[in-house]
Design a protein around this motif. Sequence first.
Motif: not given
Length: 287
Positions: A44-47, A170-172, A203-212
Amino acid sequence: MIRLISIVIGLGFTLVVLIAFGTGLANVISDGQFKEATVESVFHEHAHGPEGGFSFEGVLGTWDKQQLQRGYQVYKEVCSACHSLNYVAIRDLGQLGYSEAQVKAEAASWQVPGIDPATGEATTRPGLPTDHFPSPYPNNVAAAAANNNAVPPDLSLITKARHNGTNYVYSLLTGFEEQPAELLEQFPDAKTPAGLYFNPYFANLNLAMAPPLNSDGQVTYAEGNPEPTISQMSADVAAFLTWTAEPKLVKRKQTGWAVLGFLLFATVLAYLSKIQVWSSLKKRDDD
């Protein structure tokens, strides 16, 4: 006898300190700070924000209205397809430097829920400045069905709802990447599931949102603006969402300086009054 009592009291105090230390150590261990490293704790990286930061940061920060307008454009053309902005009225765009006519035109470009006066059935109509930005989905069930069972969060207050919110957004947006090979070497069972996307800032490294924002130039800026790179578009929409969450941020800073100036003036005035009052009393005592 007194010495014996002192020794007993000292031992008792030492015992209490040891118990407190032991309890604290047990709490730390139970909180997982000494547990085996997890994939989230390692990768996990810090923003962080863009190079140069944002114009509204710091005690003298101000809004960059051109950036806020670009951020609104990114939200409208990209983010609004999935994310709502329910707590922001369209007329608030006037604070970004849009004229009254421009606000009316922007409002009319949105379709908001309405009622057909002839039939009473639900319909849509062009927005008015008094309307709030409409949700892209009629309800959470429809939102989840369209997004891999994940309901996209409302973005009105997202930068207040997340730690270091502006930098987090921004980081996300700039942080989507292929899952590192060393992650799977260290944690073989941590492969990103199908339908999810790896992002070290989530938070858990994987998310449902594709890169917008997946390519430079995805949004076309007006002439005179910076090149719409992924980094620039991410910074612009992060700034815009900071404004939606805290539109009075800069005004509050300016008010704070005025209050500090008044308090300083009042302090000097009180000090001079004190000198004046006590000087007359001292002169009378001397006489």
